[in-house]
Scaffold this motif. Sequence first.
Motif, PDB file in Angstrom:
ATOM      1  N   LEU A   1       3.652   2.397   4.335  1.00 13.05           N
ATOM      2  CA  LEU A   1       2.899   2.944   3.240  1.00 13.05           C
ATOM      3  C   LEU A   1       3.084   2.749   1.625  1.00 13.05           C
ATOM      4  O   LEU A   1       2.371   2.458   0.982  1.00 13.05           O
ATOM      5  CB  LEU A   1       3.159   4.700   3.130  1.00 13.05           C
ATOM      6  N   LYS A   2       4.574   2.362   1.576  1.00 14.85           N
ATOM      7  CA  LYS A   2       4.863   1.729   0.286  1.00 14.85           C
ATOM      8  C   LYS A   2       4.138   0.398  -0.313  1.00 14.85           C
ATOM      9  O   LYS A   2       3.798   0.036  -1.373  1.00 14.85           O
ATOM     10  CB  LYS A   2       6.347   1.466   0.189  1.00 14.85           C
ATOM     11  N   GLN A   3       3.834  -0.433   0.852  1.00  8.54           N
ATOM     12  CA  GLN A   3       3.103  -1.561   0.873  1.00  8.54           C
ATOM     13  C   GLN A   3       1.677  -1.405   0.638  1.00  8.54           C
ATOM     14  O   GLN A   3       0.951  -2.451   0.593  1.00  8.54           O
ATOM     15  CB  GLN A   3       3.345  -2.688   1.938  1.00  8.54           C
ATOM     16  N   GLY A   4       1.130  -0.094   0.809  1.00  5.06           N
ATOM     17  CA  GLY A   4      -0.052   0.129   0.324  1.00  5.06           C
ATOM     18  C   GLY A   4      -1.393   0.364   1.411  1.00  5.06           C
ATOM     19  O   GLY A   4      -2.241   0.582   1.256  1.00  5.06           O
ATOM     20  N   MET A   5      -0.541   0.311   2.765  1.00  2.00           N
ATOM     21  CA  MET A   5      -1.589   0.559   3.858  1.00  2.00           C
ATOM     22  C   MET A   5      -1.969   2.092   3.724  1.00  2.00           C
ATOM     23  O   MET A   5      -1.192   3.150   3.304  1.00  2.00           O
ATOM     24  CB  MET A   5      -1.007   0.281   5.096  1.00  2.00           C
ATOM     25  N   ASN A   6      -3.401   2.368   3.931  1.00  3.12           N
ATOM     26  CA  ASN A   6      -3.839   3.711   3.971  1.00  3.12           C
ATOM     27  C   ASN A   6      -3.216   4.625   4.745  1.00  3.12           C
ATOM     28  O   ASN A   6      -2.980   4.132   5.900  1.00  3.12           O
ATOM     29  CB  ASN A   6      -5.364   3.697   4.299  1.00  3.12           C
ATOM     30  N   ILE A   7      -2.781   5.768   4.390  1.00  4.04           N
ATOM     31  CA  ILE A   7      -1.946   6.819   5.464  1.00  4.04           C
ATOM     32  C   ILE A   7      -2.752   7.062   6.646  1.00  4.04           C
ATOM     33  O   ILE A   7      -2.018   7.221   7.596  1.00  4.04           O
ATOM     34  CB  ILE A   7      -1.588   7.905   4.514  1.00  4.04           C
ATOM     35  N   GLY A   8      -3.943   7.330   6.532  1.00  5.72           N
ATOM     36  CA  GLY A   8      -4.845   7.759   7.594  1.00  5.72           C
ATOM     37  C   GLY A   8      -4.664   6.540   8.667  1.00  5.72           C
ATOM     38  O   GLY A   8      -4.829   6.947   9.724  1.00  5.72           O
TER      39      GLY A   8
END
Length: 107
Positions: free
Chosen positions: A50-57
Amino acid sequence: MPWLLLFGAIAAEVTGTISLRLSDGFTKLVPSLVTLAGYGTAFWLLAQVLKQGMNIGVAYGVWSALGVALIAIIGALFLGENLTWVQVAGIGLVIVGVLALEMGGAH
């Protein structure tokens, strides 16, 4: 790189869940420790994804869908648990739903 971390998180969560089953209600030391380490590692890796920017969904959807599928298969193959065709179809639908979520977010 986030996908590699996500697959690591899935592997750690599956390891933790199988160990939870083997811990016999946290009465066996080694499986209990593996459970704690597995879940701790899984959440840490998911946080890095998530820190690297992947969408949480997408991240959580892939994590949960693959985790459910792997746990069900491992349970059926190695732990003597039943897996009906209806359950297999349900797992397939979850995976298709996660794929739709991923493809729907692609630009």
